[in-house]
Enzyme design. Structure first.
Site, PDB file in Angstrom:
ATOM      1  N   GLY A  15       0.833  -1.210   0.000  1.00 24.74           N
ATOM      2  CA  GLY A  15       0.000   0.000   0.000  1.00 24.74           C
ATOM      3  C   GLY A  15       0.858   1.246   0.000  1.00 24.74           C
ATOM      4  N   ALA A  16       2.062   1.123  -0.549  1.00 26.91           N
ATOM      5  CA  ALA A  16       3.065   2.181  -0.414  1.00 26.91           C
ATOM      6  C   ALA A  16       2.837   3.359  -1.361  1.00 26.91           C
ATOM      7  CB  ALA A  16       4.460   1.591  -0.643  1.00 26.91           C
ATOM      8  N   VAL A  61      -2.257  -7.763  -3.881  1.00 26.75           N
ATOM      9  CA  VAL A  61      -1.948  -8.643  -2.740  1.00 26.75           C
ATOM     10  C   VAL A  61      -3.013  -9.712  -2.498  1.00 26.75           C
ATOM     11  CG1 VAL A  61      -0.565  -6.868  -1.578  1.00 26.75           C
ATOM     12  CG2 VAL A  61      -2.998  -7.100  -1.007  1.00 26.75           C
ATOM     13  N   SER A 139      -8.389  -1.885  11.930  1.00 23.74           N
ATOM     14  CA  SER A 139      -9.074  -0.586  11.869  1.00 23.74           C
ATOM     15  C   SER A 139      -9.929  -0.421  13.117  1.00 23.74           C
ATOM     16  CB  SER A 139      -9.994  -0.538  10.654  1.00 23.74           C
ATOM     17  OG  SER A 139     -10.877   0.568  10.751  1.00 23.74           O
ATOM     18  N   TYR A 153     -15.715  -4.778   5.337  1.00 16.25           N
ATOM     19  CA  TYR A 153     -14.515  -4.088   5.837  1.00 16.25           C
ATOM     20  C   TYR A 153     -14.355  -4.346   7.337  1.00 16.25           C
ATOM     21  CZ  TYR A 153     -11.109  -0.352   6.645  1.00 16.25           C
ATOM     22  OH  TYR A 153      -9.983   0.349   6.998  1.00 16.25           O
ATOM     23  N   ALA A 154     -15.428  -4.146   8.104  1.00 15.40           N
ATOM     24  CA  ALA A 154     -15.330  -4.335   9.562  1.00 15.40           C
ATOM     25  C   ALA A 154     -14.934  -5.780   9.892  1.00 15.40           C
ATOM     26  CB  ALA A 154     -16.656  -3.978  10.227  1.00 15.40           C
ATOM     27  N   ALA A 155     -15.565  -6.732   9.197  1.00 15.81           N
ATOM     28  CA  ALA A 155     -15.264  -8.148   9.469  1.00 15.81           C
ATOM     29  C   ALA A 155     -13.832  -8.484   9.059  1.00 15.81           C
ATOM     30  CB  ALA A 155     -16.259  -9.040   8.720  1.00 15.81           C
ATOM     31  N   LYS A 157     -11.276  -6.547   9.000  1.00 20.89           N
ATOM     32  CA  LYS A 157     -10.295  -5.931   9.897  1.00 20.89           C
ATOM     33  C   LYS A 157     -10.283  -6.613  11.267  1.00 20.89           C
ATOM     34  CE  LYS A 157      -8.458  -3.047   7.087  1.00 20.89           C
ATOM     35  NZ  LYS A 157      -7.015  -3.126   6.782  1.00 20.89           N
ATOM     36  N   THR A 236      -2.412  -5.581  20.018  1.00 24.91           N
ATOM     37  CA  THR A 236      -3.202  -4.753  19.112  1.00 24.91           C
ATOM     38  C   THR A 236      -3.165  -3.341  19.666  1.00 24.91           C
ATOM     39  OG1 THR A 236      -4.678  -6.586  18.590  1.00 24.91           O
ATOM     40  CG2 THR A 236      -5.463  -4.379  18.079  1.00 24.91           C
TER      41      THR A 236
HETATM   42  N1  LIG Z   1      -7.353   6.090   6.744  1.00 28.14           N
HETATM   43  C1  LIG Z   1      -8.029   5.650   7.801  1.00 28.14           C
HETATM   44  O1  LIG Z   1      -8.821   6.404   8.422  1.00 28.14           O
HETATM   45  C2  LIG Z   1      -7.847   4.244   8.293  1.00 28.14           C
HETATM   46  C3  LIG Z   1      -8.536   3.874   9.463  1.00 28.14           C
HETATM   47  C4  LIG Z   1      -8.407   2.578   9.918  1.00 28.14           C
HETATM   48  C5  LIG Z   1      -7.605   1.681   9.253  1.00 28.14           C
HETATM   49  N2  LIG Z   1      -6.934   2.066   8.143  1.00 28.14           N
HETATM   50  C6  LIG Z   1      -6.096   1.055   7.484  1.00 28.14           C
HETATM   51  O2  LIG Z   1      -4.803   1.590   7.280  1.00 28.14           O
HETATM   52  C7  LIG Z   1      -4.224   0.988   6.111  1.00 28.14           C
HETATM   53  C8  LIG Z   1      -3.732   2.072   5.168  1.00 28.14           C
HETATM   54  O3  LIG Z   1      -4.861   2.850   4.772  1.00 28.14           O
HETATM   55  P1  LIG Z   1      -4.762   4.273   4.058  1.00 28.14           P
HETATM   56  O4  LIG Z   1      -5.728   5.145   4.726  1.00 28.14           O
HETATM   57  O5  LIG Z   1      -3.362   4.674   3.926  1.00 28.14           O
HETATM   58  O6  LIG Z   1      -5.377   3.887   2.629  1.00 28.14           O
HETATM   59  P2  LIG Z   1      -5.082   4.440   1.159  1.00 28.14           P
HETATM   60  O7  LIG Z   1      -6.318   4.150   0.391  1.00 28.14           O
HETATM   61  O8  LIG Z   1      -4.564   5.827   1.198  1.00 28.14           O
HETATM   62  O9  LIG Z   1      -3.899   3.483   0.659  1.00 28.14           O
HETATM   63  C9  LIG Z   1      -4.130   2.120   0.437  1.00 28.14           C
HETATM   64  C10 LIG Z   1      -3.218   1.661  -0.687  1.00 28.14           C
HETATM   65  O10 LIG Z   1      -3.425   0.255  -0.859  1.00 28.14           O
HETATM   66  C11 LIG Z   1      -3.410  -0.020  -2.244  1.00 28.14           C
HETATM   67  N3  LIG Z   1      -4.140  -1.254  -2.501  1.00 28.14           N
HETATM   68  C12 LIG Z   1      -5.469  -1.455  -2.374  1.00 28.14           C
HETATM   69  N4  LIG Z   1      -5.773  -2.707  -2.730  1.00 28.14           N
HETATM   70  C13 LIG Z   1      -4.624  -3.310  -3.099  1.00 28.14           C
HETATM   71  C14 LIG Z   1      -4.301  -4.598  -3.568  1.00 28.14           C
HETATM   72  N5  LIG Z   1      -5.243  -5.527  -3.750  1.00 28.14           N
HETATM   73  N6  LIG Z   1      -3.001  -4.890  -3.838  1.00 28.14           N
HETATM   74  C15 LIG Z   1      -2.040  -3.948  -3.678  1.00 28.14           C
HETATM   75  N7  LIG Z   1      -2.303  -2.696  -3.233  1.00 28.14           N
HETATM   76  C16 LIG Z   1      -3.574  -2.380  -2.953  1.00 28.14           C
HETATM   77  C17 LIG Z   1      -4.072   1.200  -2.883  1.00 28.14           C
HETATM   78  O11 LIG Z   1      -3.731   1.290  -4.259  1.00 28.14           O
HETATM   79  C18 LIG Z   1      -3.520   2.327  -2.037  1.00 28.14           C
HETATM   80  O12 LIG Z   1      -2.333   2.857  -2.592  1.00 28.14           O
HETATM   81  C19 LIG Z   1      -5.329   0.116   5.506  1.00 28.14           C
HETATM   82  O13 LIG Z   1      -5.128  -1.220   5.934  1.00 28.14           O
HETATM   83  C20 LIG Z   1      -6.597   0.675   6.102  1.00 28.14           C
HETATM   84  O14 LIG Z   1      -7.638  -0.273   6.148  1.00 28.14           O
HETATM   85  C21 LIG Z   1      -7.033   3.325   7.636  1.00 28.14           C
END
Ligand SMILES: NC(=O)c1ccc[n+]([C@@H]2O[C@H](COP(=O)([O-])OP(=O)(O)OC[C@H]3O[C@@H](n4cnc5c(N)ncnc54)[C@H](O)[C@@H]3O)[C@@H](O)[C@H]2O)c1
Length: 246
Positions: A15-16, A61, A139, A153-155, A157, A236
């Site tokens: 997710g970089a 992924v 999350s 999504y909730a499930a 996570k 966690t």
């Molecule tokens: N932003 C929030 O408020 C929040 C809250 C709780 C949890 N999270 C979790 O934090 C993590 C990062 O979230 P974020 O906010 O930076 O999200 P984001 O959407 O900014 O970044 C996620 C990245 O994952 C990539 N991605 C998605 N599906 C993919 C796949 N199948 N294979 C490869 N890459 C894929 C996307 O292209 C994107 O670049 C996630 O696991 C998210 O569920 C975020």
């Protein structure tokens, strides 16, 4: 002086291309780590400036063959893996009656199966040198029900938290530390789909009175992967400004 011990470590960040994953890669680069950065968004991934030895892999992924390709690149380029910080995830807003099987499968495949596949490949490599660190992303939706996020999504996570505990139990004796983070509402592309009401609601429920930046989540993930957290395992960590206090 506190030392992260991450200089020269080979770190895989998924997710970089965006948000927390991108901020994580940037912080690790600043620590002198060697990076394998992964995302399915080729264009955005190529635009991430990383001032360190690194390689970028465009991959989904959720696909076992593509995860194999990620680890092939890790093996070929660096021959070892020290850290996995797995941020990639799919987020879609859907009320319970509107979730069909395809939607359920897609989100569970990316968020939960992807986490499993990456943990499996990472542990296989880390065990060979008896040291490794894994950080998975859950999350706050797993804690609060994720009414706005939706059931898949909730499930997924909540499942990530259970997976992290299993991998911690299995891989701890192999020298691999595993932890899970539950971020609160964080300003990234993921939350940009939510309206102002959702943002205001999150802030009103957060004692610190604001949402997080991606860098605030990323720095905690890096700490968990560093020598500074050497006895933190199977935990966690809620990083949510007090929105949910476990
Ligand atoms: N932003 C929030 O408020 C929040 C809250 C709780 C949890 N999270 C979790 O934090 C993590 C990062 O979230 P974020 O906010 O930076 O999200 P984001 O959407 O900014 O970044 C996620 C990245 O994952 C990539 N991605 C998605 N599906 C993919 C796949 N199948 N294979 C490869 N890459 C894929 C996307 O292209 C994107 O670049 C996630 O696991 C998210 O569920 C975020």
């Amino acid at each position: 002086m506190l030392e992260s011990g991450l200089a020269g470590r080979v770190c895989l960040v998924t997710g970089a291309a965006s948000g927390i994953g991108r901020a994580t890669a940037e912080i690790l680069a600043g620590q002198g780590a060697r990076l394998v950065v992964v995302d399915r968004d080729a264009e955005q991934l190529a635009a991430v400036p990383l001032d360190c030895e690194h390689t970028a892999v465009v991959a989904d992924v959720a696909q076992p063959a593509e995860v194999d390709r990620i680890f092939d690149e890790v093996d070929a380029r660096f021959g070892r893996l020290d850290v996995l910080i797995h941020c990639a995830a799919l987020f879609r807003i859907a009320a319970l009656p509107d979730v069909d099987e395809e939607e359920w499968d897609q989100i569970l495949d990316v968020n939960l199966k992807g986490s499993f596949l990456l943990c499996q490949g990472a542990v296989e490599r880390m065990r060979t040198h008896g040291d490794g660190r894994i950080v998975l992303f859950g999350s706050f939706a797993a804690r609060t029900g994720g009414l706005r996020a939706g059931a898949p999504y909730a499930a997924s996570k909540a499942g990530v938290e259970g997976l992290a505990r299993h991998v911690a139990a299995y891989a701890g004796p192999l020298g691999v530390r595993v932890n899970c983070m539950h971020p609160g509402f964080t300003e990234t592309a993921l939350t940009s789909v939510l309206d102002d009401v959702a943002r205001a609601d999150a802030i009103s429920r957060t004692p610190l009175g604001r949402v997080a930046s991606a860098a605030e989540q990323a720095s905690m993930a890096v700490v968990l992967a560093s020598d500074l957290a050497s006895f933190v395992h199977g935990a966690t960590l809620d990083v949510n400004g007090g929105m949910y206090m476990a």
